[in-house]
Motif scaffolding. Structure first.
Motif, short mmCIF file in Angstrom:
data_model
loop_
_atom_site.label_atom_id
_atom_site.label_comp_id
_atom_site.label_asym_id
_atom_site.label_seq_id
_atom_site.Cartn_x
_atom_site.Cartn_y
_atom_site.Cartn_z
N GLY A 1 -5.52 -8.31 -6.14
CA GLY A 1 -4.57 -7.94 -5.51
C GLY A 1 -3.87 -8.40 -4.14
O GLY A 1 -5.13 -7.86 -3.38
N THR A 2 -3.36 -8.24 -3.88
CA THR A 2 -2.52 -8.64 -2.17
C THR A 2 -0.97 -7.97 -2.24
O THR A 2 -0.49 -9.22 -2.90
CB THR A 2 -2.94 -9.50 -2.00
OG1 THR A 2 -2.50 -10.86 -2.10
CG2 THR A 2 -5.25 -9.93 -1.59
N VAL A 3 -1.20 -8.02 -1.04
CA VAL A 3 0.59 -6.79 -0.88
C VAL A 3 1.03 -8.57 0.26
O VAL A 3 0.52 -9.56 0.87
CB VAL A 3 1.12 -5.85 0.58
CG1 VAL A 3 -0.30 -4.69 -0.60
CG2 VAL A 3 -0.06 -5.88 1.37
N ALA A 4 2.34 -8.75 -1.04
CA ALA A 4 2.95 -9.90 -0.12
C ALA A 4 4.15 -9.69 1.29
O ALA A 4 5.02 -10.81 1.22
CB ALA A 4 4.04 -10.25 -1.42
N VAL A 5 4.33 -8.37 1.24
CA VAL A 5 5.24 -7.89 2.10
C VAL A 5 4.35 -7.31 2.90
O VAL A 5 3.62 -6.29 2.57
CB VAL A 5 7.14 -7.48 1.77
CG1 VAL A 5 7.30 -8.16 1.19
CG2 VAL A 5 6.31 -6.16 0.88
N PRO A 6 4.74 -7.03 4.35
CA PRO A 6 4.08 -5.69 5.13
C PRO A 6 4.62 -4.24 4.68
O PRO A 6 5.63 -3.33 3.98
CB PRO A 6 5.48 -5.75 6.71
CG PRO A 6 5.64 -7.45 6.75
CD PRO A 6 6.04 -7.32 5.13
N THR A 7 3.05 -3.34 4.27
CA THR A 7 3.22 -2.85 3.64
C THR A 7 2.35 -1.72 4.38
O THR A 7 1.18 -1.01 5.10
CB THR A 7 2.36 -2.80 2.30
OG1 THR A 7 3.03 -3.36 1.67
CG2 THR A 7 2.16 -1.47 1.34
N THR A 8 3.20 -0.12 4.37
CA THR A 8 2.78 1.11 5.10
C THR A 8 2.10 2.10 3.99
O THR A 8 2.42 1.86 3.06
CB THR A 8 3.30 1.37 5.77
OG1 THR A 8 4.79 1.72 5.03
CG2 THR A 8 3.84 0.48 7.22
N LEU A 9 1.29 2.96 4.17
CA LEU A 9 0.69 3.81 3.38
C LEU A 9 0.72 5.62 3.53
O LEU A 9 1.30 5.79 4.71
CB LEU A 9 -1.27 3.44 2.95
CG LEU A 9 -1.84 2.18 3.14
CD1 LEU A 9 -3.18 2.61 2.51
CD2 LEU A 9 -1.44 2.51 1.33
N TYR B 1 2.63 4.14 -8.15
CA TYR B 1 2.36 2.25 -8.71
C TYR B 1 3.69 1.64 -9.33
O TYR B 1 3.30 0.74 -8.95
CB TYR B 1 1.77 3.14 -10.18
CG TYR B 1 0.97 3.88 -10.27
CD1 TYR B 1 0.26 4.35 -9.26
CD2 TYR B 1 1.50 5.08 -11.27
CE1 TYR B 1 -0.82 5.64 -9.25
CE2 TYR B 1 -0.05 6.21 -10.87
CZ TYR B 1 -0.52 6.52 -9.96
OH TYR B 1 -1.60 7.03 -10.02
N LEU B 2 4.96 1.88 -9.04
CA LEU B 2 5.85 0.91 -8.99
C LEU B 2 5.84 0.27 -7.32
O LEU B 2 6.26 -0.82 -7.10
CB LEU B 2 7.25 1.12 -9.91
CG LEU B 2 7.72 0.18 -9.91
CD1 LEU B 2 7.97 -0.89 -10.66
CD2 LEU B 2 9.55 1.19 -9.88
N ASP B 3 5.37 1.43 -6.67
CA ASP B 3 5.70 1.14 -5.16
C ASP B 3 4.80 -0.28 -4.69
O ASP B 3 4.76 -1.22 -5.05
CB ASP B 3 5.80 2.22 -4.75
CG ASP B 3 4.21 2.83 -4.68
OD1 ASP B 3 3.09 2.15 -5.26
OD2 ASP B 3 3.92 3.88 -4.14
N ILE B 4 3.76 -0.84 -5.67
CA ILE B 4 2.26 -1.43 -5.04
C ILE B 4 2.74 -2.23 -5.83
O ILE B 4 2.50 -3.58 -5.43
CB ILE B 4 1.07 -0.37 -4.82
CG1 ILE B 4 -0.65 -1.99 -5.21
CG2 ILE B 4 0.86 -0.84 -6.74
CD1 ILE B 4 -0.03 -2.22 -3.47
N CYS B 5 3.13 -1.99 -7.07
CA CYS B 5 3.58 -3.54 -7.83
C CYS B 5 4.78 -4.54 -7.55
O CYS B 5 4.30 -5.71 -7.65
CB CYS B 5 4.39 -2.97 -9.77
SG CYS B 5 2.87 -2.40 -10.28
N ILE B 6 5.56 -3.08 -6.49
CA ILE B 6 6.82 -4.55 -5.91
C ILE B 6 5.83 -5.05 -4.92
O ILE B 6 6.54 -6.28 -4.58
CB ILE B 6 7.84 -3.47 -5.82
CG1 ILE B 6 8.72 -2.84 -6.61
CG2 ILE B 6 9.14 -4.15 -5.02
CD1 ILE B 6 9.71 -2.20 -7.01
N ALA B 7 4.76 -4.79 -4.24
CA ALA B 7 4.51 -4.97 -2.94
C ALA B 7 3.77 -6.17 -3.23
O ALA B 7 3.43 -7.33 -2.19
CB ALA B 7 3.63 -3.39 -2.16
#
Length: 580
Positions: free
Chosen positions: A228-236, A317-323
């Motif tokens: 898994g890798t994010v497809a958009v800029p993502t903050t934590l 968890y939906l957040d990372i799935c969309i990311a």
């Protein structure tokens, strides 16, 4: 009641029989339920002290933190969860935790939505059997047998969604197992939300990096190990420990190691280690109209309400799935018509307000609004600051499940009442000073005036708040028996060091903690001997008693500094809240 059968909508299919535990008040699982025991620990909730394990939980829906889905996952994985959940409206946070348990770990309980009238009848029963979309109720578990009624099985995933070729490629595994599972989760939630298609998002903020237990770590590491890798800029979001200093703070490695590893897993997937619950303070904050996916309840409410960006209240968890997919359901606050106020809240005439007003009002309005988006009238000349709106939104998001609010003449989509409501005639509620005073007393549950710990920064302090605190502390001496701790993001901490504010705070005796926030902080960062905590956060004053077992005082920032100097609180209410 005699045996009765009700039909609803099964958002997660399954079978269960058990005793009903019911309330007509929404429940936040994060801060409201202990994931290790199944006990309801929200000391303001009617179910406080009850055990959910093995029972059929019937509540109108969820409220509060996006991390509730993480708590539900932990409960199901450790065998402490309810046997089924029955609600009267669709709830993303409650359902998503079960969906992840099913899709990733093969654990499932049924989740059924009933018509409000049928829901109320179910709450009056003692036992229930849930079978698919049917709920059978009675006074004893015997006799609650399944009945065949010729219903068809649920439609296959995404059957009602218009998917692009790229969407189908993800679903077929073109970008690997992590993206495939993530897309399956996104599509299941899109069905629940009634979306007919997906949209692109420009950025994500991940709340699932909060450590709720082994399940949260297993989930993140599984996605990472699947590529898994994010497809958009993502903050934590804030994590559960100060990532750089938890060892020197004395945190038990049994907790510190997995909590730190959880943050690392999301960084491994390409997220930035911002570790803040106030991403709107970052330079990357979205602009009005920008379609984003943010989790963390206060961040969602602030983004929608104050920035005018567009996000749903995304569960952990939906957040990372969309990311990972870059695709979100076109539903909720992504749509103009779903952002309109459904309730008007009228304030009394108020003068000489201090900063305790805004978290108190947010807490109170959240209770009144429940799942409705409110528009607040009466602050047109008050000119609340960014920090005031932050405090209001955090407290509002604690007691409400609504994803945003409007303040007439203040927030960007409420220049007029017509703008906020879309011209609809909405019901109105008048707030009295007496009702605000009752909420003040709820947040001040400590009988002993002594204060052992002053807790500031929930949500994370801004640089302006650090400067204001430094001004209040200048020339004063902290009581030797009082600990003062401020939590803030790394970016704010670096700015405070650069301006010299940090030196003034440290001179007074303020400790600054980064990366984590008060809803996750445990002993020994909270001194073991501390019995009473004072805070200026409506959010922490609500969650704190259940999370820490301590008593709380609530007040303005100036009152918190006074308590830090004298070791005592609990004086009269502020002048603007004096009743008759």
């Amino acid at each position: 009641m005699s045996e009765a059968v009700f039909s609803g909508i099964a958002f997660v299919h399954g079978k269960a029989t058990g005793e009903i535990i019911a309330s007509d008040v929404e429940l936040s699982f994060w801060g409201g339920v202990d994931p290790a025991t199944g006990e309801v620990i929200d000391r303001h909730h009617p179910l406080s002290g009850r055990i959910l394990t093995g029972r059929i939980l019937a509540i109108p829906g969820g409220r509060g933190s996006c991390s509730g889905s993480g708590v539900i996952l932990e409960l199901l994985l450790n065998g402490k969860g309810p046997a089924a959940m029955i609600v009267e409206r669709a709830d993303d946070i409650l359902t998503l935790g079960v969906v992840i348990a099913e899709e990733v770990f093969g654990k499932v309980i049924p989740v059924v939505v009933l018509d409000p009238k049928d829901f109320r009848r179910v709450t009056a029963a003692r036992y229930a059997r849930v079978d698919g979309d049917r709920v059978l109720c009675g006074e004893a578990p015997e006799g609650l047998s399944p009945r065949e009624d010729g219903r068809h099985p649920p439609k296959p995933i995404a059957s009602r969604l218009a998917l692009t070729e790229a969407d189908r490629a993800l679903l077929n595994g073109a970008r690997g197992k992590a993206a495939q599972v993530a897309m399956k989760v996104v599509l299941r939630m899109a069905e629940l939300q009634g979306a007919d298609r997906l949209i692109d998002v420009t950025q994500a903020h991940i709340d699932g990096c909060v450590y709720t237990g082994p399940g949260s770590l297993r989930f993140a590491q599984q996605l990472r190990d699947w590529g898994g890798t994010v497809a958009v800029p993502t903050t934590l979001n804030s994590i559960s420990v100060d990532h750089r200093r938890w060892r020197t703070q004395g945190i038990d490695p049994v907790f510190g190691e997995p909590a730190s590893q959880l943050g690392d897993a999301y960084v491994d997937m390409g997220a930035k280690p911002t570790f803040t619950c106030a991403p709107y303070l970052l330079d990357s904050a979205p602009r009005k109209g920008e379609q984003i996916v943010w989790a963390e309840s206060n961040a969602v409410v602030y983004a929608n309400s104050v920035l005018g960006a567009r996000t749903m209240k995304y569960p952990d968890y939906l957040d990372i799935c969309i990311a990972i997919t870059g695709r979100a359901p076109l539903a909720g606050c992504h749509i103009e018509s779903s952002r309109r106020a459904a309730l008007r809240v009228n304030l009394p005439r108020l003068e000489n307000l201090d900063d305790s007003f805004y978290p108190l009002l947010g807490y109170h309005v959240g209770l009144l609004a429940a799942n409705r988006i409110p528009v607040i009238a009466g602050l047109e000349r008050a000119f609340p600051s960014q920090d005031d709106l932050k405090a209001f939104g955090a407290a509002f998001a604690t007691t409400s499940s609504a994803p945003m609010f409007h303040i007439l003449g203040v927030t960007p989509e409420a220049a007029t009442l017509n703008d906020a409501t879309g011209g609809a005639d909405v019901p109105a509620i008048d707030i009295s000073l007496e009702s605000l005073a009752r909420s003040w007393d709820e947040l001040n549950n400590a009988q002993d005036p002594s204060v052992d710990l002053v807790s500031l920064g929930n949500p994370h302090f801004s640089l302006n708040e650090c400067e204001t605190l430094a001004d209040l502390c200048r020339g004063r001496t902290k009581h030797e028996n009082v600990t003062v701790i401020v939590t803030c993001g790394r970016a704010t901490h670096d700015k405070a060091r650069g301006t010299g504010v940090l030196r003034e705070l440290e001179r007074f005796g303020v400790q600054l903690v980064t990366d984590t926030c008060w809803c996750m902080i445990i002993e020994p960062v909270i001194p073991r001997a501390a019995a009473t905590i004072m805070t200026n956060s409506g959010k922490y004053a609500h969650y704190g008693p259940g999370l820490t077992g301590r008593r709380f005082h609530f007040g303005s920032l100036a009152a918190c500094v006074e308590a830090a100097c004298t070791g005592a609180a609990g004086g009269p209410r502020p002048s603007w809240l004096q009743v008759g």
